[in-house]
Every structure is written in structure tokens, then in C-alpha cells.
Design an enzyme around this catalytic site. Structure first.
Site, mmCIF file in Angstrom:
data_model
loop_
_atom_site.group_PDB
_atom_site.id
_atom_site.type_symbol
_atom_site.label_atom_id
_atom_site.label_comp_id
_atom_site.label_asym_id
_atom_site.label_seq_id
_atom_site.Cartn_x
_atom_site.Cartn_y
_atom_site.Cartn_z
ATOM 1 N N GLY A 40 0.793 -1.229 0.000
ATOM 2 C CA GLY A 40 0.000 0.000 0.000
ATOM 3 C C GLY A 40 0.824 1.276 0.000
ATOM 4 N N LYS A 51 10.941 7.953 5.275
ATOM 5 C CA LYS A 51 11.929 7.785 6.349
ATOM 6 C C LYS A 51 13.316 7.536 5.755
ATOM 7 C CE LYS A 51 8.544 8.531 8.658
ATOM 8 N NZ LYS A 51 7.837 8.866 7.438
ATOM 9 N N GLY A 181 0.448 23.370 3.413
ATOM 10 C CA GLY A 181 0.033 22.481 4.494
ATOM 11 C C GLY A 181 1.147 22.244 5.483
ATOM 12 N N VAL A 184 2.071 16.754 9.056
ATOM 13 C CA VAL A 184 3.192 15.810 9.158
ATOM 14 C C VAL A 184 3.921 15.634 7.830
ATOM 15 C CG1 VAL A 184 3.816 13.429 9.733
ATOM 16 C CG2 VAL A 184 1.987 14.565 10.989
ATOM 17 N N GLY A 186 3.949 17.330 4.926
ATOM 18 C CA GLY A 186 4.577 18.528 4.380
ATOM 19 C C GLY A 186 5.845 18.907 5.111
ATOM 20 N N GLU A 188 7.802 16.898 6.986
ATOM 21 C CA GLU A 188 8.854 15.896 6.799
ATOM 22 C C GLU A 188 9.544 16.069 5.448
ATOM 23 O OE1 GLU A 188 6.881 12.326 9.547
ATOM 24 O OE2 GLU A 188 7.156 12.000 7.395
ATOM 25 N N HIS A 445 21.231 5.467 32.387
ATOM 26 C CA HIS A 445 21.947 6.745 32.212
ATOM 27 C C HIS A 445 23.236 6.472 31.456
ATOM 28 C CE1 HIS A 445 23.674 10.662 33.114
ATOM 29 N NE2 HIS A 445 24.778 10.023 33.482
#
Length: 467
Positions: A40, A51, A181, A184, A186, A188, A445
Site C-alpha cells: 500500500g 523515512k 500544508g 506531518v 509537508g 517531513e 543513564h
């Protein structure tokens, strides 16, 4: 005619996960996909390729801006090879979609390539290149997803006036990319091309970017991206987009009603997505759509036709791949007689810019609107040793908790690796943790996750340790 316990129309994250879960539960399963590859929008022209480009462009930006400070000297000029960057992205996509093919084969799911449409409530026609085939399905799951929206007066030519699909395979780096826009997608893709050298201007109708998220996240991301030299035209209503040769001219009215003209060589139209049901022939099965073109479903994702279900972007709710996956799993388990559930309040939202933005639960604005008494604790990323070590100083974690019971109601974060960190927030809220519960958990840590513990301490008794 082949007969199945369940047929799924659409092979995005919702569809293919539903197919796998149905097969795992012993159902004879078929999946129908109109494109040559499975996966998809998300895997082919959405989450995965974007990404890949975000990571590649991040490496380039680090090499240009930060390597020297880290003591890494690179002789000669550092250059972008956009062709190779796009090719690597495509390689990631190909590998991922082949992985879905393997999973279909492994789970003995029959895959049909073609356009699936209802003949009636139990028969689906599949229009292929070489003719048509009909299958019979006791149950059907509609998982046809969404496609990019536009504005009625904009002509998307897929060359200069483009959607996210075209933005993932440009042949050149824009000189000036206008993004319509401030959501998200736009932001990225705007950041990808900004890193590679483009001027980027974001035009947003609302008075802030990522308008659906907590206002503090919007404010911080705006500040950081302005520092990265992205321009923002907020409260601007776009009224025309015109192409003249290689130039795109965008005209918008600002909040005073005065006309503003912005000129660039590419314009990315990123005004959201809309459900995709073209060619489905839902009416042939008697399935109702709502006034926004979404398939109407009840709380069990069942349509008005009892053996037909719908999931993902084609139904109400956030258009997120992981939401679709949860829904696909839920329907499969319902068909098997199980009693699954989804808490939609605990579906996290993520923006994969750098710094990353992530959130789960209620925003501060929502709690105010609902009249809930709450307390807030916030901790800055720059106070962490891990942030200083990696030079990722921007951002914060904010925890909202019930004023009387201390139960965590919302977690909002912006900073390095927040897309991964938010899972801690989802886990805590799934088990109805209090801010004090999180504050008493040992966090390794030095890590970015320590900001979550410190924000919980700040929400508990205003006693964060490191600020």
C-alpha cells in the site's frame, strides 16, 4: 470459483496484517491488491520511503554541519548525489515489499493482483490485465486506504505542482519548494529538501503547524525549524496555484485579508488525505459510505452489511499505519470469536522531522476543553548528558497527569528519538500508570529516556532532579 473464509481488499499495513492474523487463526485467506507490489501507500509511497530520505538527508546535513565539530575531517567538497539517494530509497522499498510477499507465502495467503470490486455481499470481482476473475468470500475486509487530498482550484500536474508521491522521486533538488500544508507529510518532506539545499516556505491555513498536536509541541517545532531556515506563512488561506513554465506562483490571503504572492520552482500540495474507494463498487454489496466518503462502521469495524468490515484510512479516525494494523488484527480476532479491543486514545502520533515529535493521550487544549483538572511536568532535552554528547539539544518531554489521582493523561515530546521513546508513554498509559509510577522506574543513564522520568518527577511534585 475459489472460496475463502475471508478476503481482504487492499494490502497496506491494515490489509496485510489482517491477512496474516486471519491465516494464523486458521482461516482460508485471500488478499487483493491493484498495484504490482504489496504494502500500500505506507510501504511504497509513504512511511517507508519518506523515512529513507529523511535518514539520508540527515546524514548529509550532519556531514556538512557537524562532522568537523566531532573531529571528522572530510577532504574535498561534500556533495549530494540525489539520484543515488532516490535509488537507495527505492532499494529499501523493494526489500520491504518483497518481505510482505514472503509473509503472504509463509502464511499460505492467496494473493490476487487486480482491482477488487463487489459483485454482491459475498462475491468479489477482480479485474486483471488479462481479464476478470470472481472469488467467493464468507467475510470481506475493506482496507483500500487513502490518497492525497488537494484543493478544488489546484491542478496537480505531477511535475511542478506535486503530491507526496512525486516528492519522493524528484530528479533535482528544488531551488524553492513551496509546501501547502503544515502537517506531518509537508513538514517531513520540506525538511528533506531543506537539508539538501532548497529554500522551503510552508503555507498553513491554521495559526500553527501540526495543529492536531499539543500547542507546546507546535511552538517548539516552529522555533526549531525557523532556526533551520524554513519560512512559515501561518494563518494564510491559499486561493490560487499557477504554473508558468518552470515557475509556480502561489497566492494566499494573510490573516488581515491582504494578498501574499510566493514564487518557487516546485509546490508540494500536502493538505491531508482522503479515503479511497474508487472502483470498489461498495453499493453493489449494499455498504454505506458517509458524507466524507469513508466506509461507515460500528465499534467492531463492521459495516451495515454484517459480513463486511472496513479498517484503516478508509474509516473514521487517525490515518496512521499502526492504527490500521491494530484494526486489522482486531477484525481478524473478532471473526475468530475472540474479544479484542482498541483504545484509540492510546494510538501514538509521530512526526519524523528532526527533532522528532511524538504524542499519546490528551493534549493540554483537550483537557482544558473537557474541564479536567490536571497538572503538568516538563523537562528540557538540553539538560540531559546524552543530549549534550550527541549535540541534540532541542526539545522537551511534557507529562500531563490528573490533578487528583496522578494518572497520566497525556505525554507529549519533541527531541531526538522521540518516535521510539513514545512507546514508553503508551505502555505506561495502557497500564494506567501515575506520574509517580514512571518517576520511580529506573531509567538507564545516559539516555534520552531519562527526560521521561524527569518530566514525571516534575509532574508529581515539581521535583525534577536535573533542572
Amino acid at each position: 470459483m475459489n472460496q475463502y473464509d475471508v478476503a481482504i481488499i487492499g494490502s497496506g499495513p491494515g490489509g496485510y496484517v489482517a491477512a496474516i492474523r486471519c491465516a494464523q487463526l486458521g482461516m482460508k485467506t485471500a488478499i487483493i491488491e491493484k498495484y504490482a507490489t504489496l504494502g500500500g501507500t505506507c510501504l511504497n509511497v509513504g512511511c517507508i520511503p519518506s523515512k529513507a530520505l529523511l535518514d539520508s538527508s540527515h546524514h548529509y546535513e550532519d556531514a556538512v554541519k557537524h562532522f568537523e565539530e566531532h573531529g571528522i575531517d572530510i577532504p574535498g567538497e561534500i556533495k549530494v548525489n540525489l539520484e543515488q539517494m532516490i535509488a537507495r530509497k527505492q532499494g529499501v522499498v523493494d526489500q520491504t515489499t518483497k518481505g510482505i510477499e514472503f509473509l503472504m507465502d509463509k502464511n499460505k495467503i492467496d494473493v490476487y493482483h487486480g482491482i477488487g470490486s463487489f459483485k454482491d455481499a459475498t462475491h468479489i470481482n477482480i479485474a486483471k490485465e488479462n481479464g476478470e476473475e470472481t472469488i467467493e468470500a464468507k467475510n470481506t475486509i475493506i482496507a483500500t486506504g487513502s490518497k492525497p487530498s488537494s484543493l478544488p482550484f489546484i491542478k496537480i500536474d505531477k511535475e511542478r505542482v506535486i503530491t507526496s508521491t512525486e516528492a519522493l522521486k524528484l530528479k533535482e533538488i528544488p531551488k524553492h519548494l513551496i509546501v501547502i500544508g503544515g502537517g506531518v507529510i509537508g513538514l517531513e518532506l520540506g525538511q528533506v529538501y531543506k537539508r539538501l539545499g532548497a529554500d522551503v516556505t510552508v503555507v498553513e491555513f491554521m495559526d500553527r503547524i501540526i495543529p492536531g498536536m499539543d500547542g507546546a509541541l507546535s511552538k517548539e517545532l516552529t522555533k526549531v525549524m525557523k532556526k533551520q531556515k524554513v519560512k512559515f506563512n501561518l494563518s494564510h488561506k491559499v486561493k490560487s496555484v499557477e504554473r508558468k513554465g518552470d515557475e509556480v506562483i502561489v497566492k494566499a490571503d494573510d490573516k488581515k485579508g491582504e494578498e501574499v504572492t510566493i514564487k518557487g520552482d516546485y509546490c508540494l500540495v500536502s493538505v491531508g488525505r482522503k479515503p479511497y474507494t474508487d472502483g470498489l463498487k461498495a453499493e453493489a454489496a449494499g455498504v454505506k459510505l458517509d458524507d466524507r466518503g469513508r466506509v461507515e462502521v460500528n465499534e467492531h469495524l463492521q459495516t451495515n452489511v454484517s459480513n463486511i468490515y472496513a479498517i484503516g484510512d478508509v474509516v473514521k479516525g487517525a490515518m496512521l499505519a499502526h492504527k490500521a494494523e491494530e484494526e486489522g488484527t482486531m477484525v481478524a480476532e473478532l471473526l475468530a470469536g475472540q474479544k479484542p479491543h482498541i483504545d484509540y486514545n492510546l494510538i501514538p502520533g509521530v512526526v519524523y522531522t528532526w527533532p522528532e515529535v511524538a504524542a499519546v493521550g490528551k493534549t493540554e487544549e483537550q483537557l482544558k476543553e473537557e474541564g479536567v483538572e490536571y497538572k503538568s511536568g516538563q523537562f528540557p532535552m538540553r539538560a540531559l548528558g546524552r543530549s549534550r554528547a550527541s549535540m541534540d539539544l532541542d526539545g522537551f518531554v511534557k507529562i500531563l497527569a490528573d490533578k487528583n489521582t496522578d494518572e497520566v493523561l497525556g505525554i507529549h515530546m519533541i527531541g531526538a528519538r522521540c518516535a521510539d521513546l513514545i512507546a514508553e508513554g503508551v505502555t505506561a498509559m495502557e497500564f494506567r500508570a501515575s506520574a509517580e509510577d514512571i518517576s520511580r522506574m529506573s531509567h538507564a543513564h545516559p539516555t534520552f529516556a531519562e527526560a521521561v522520568k524527569e518530566a514525571a518527577l516534575a509532574a508529581t511534585d515539581d521535583r525534577a532532579l536535573h533542572v
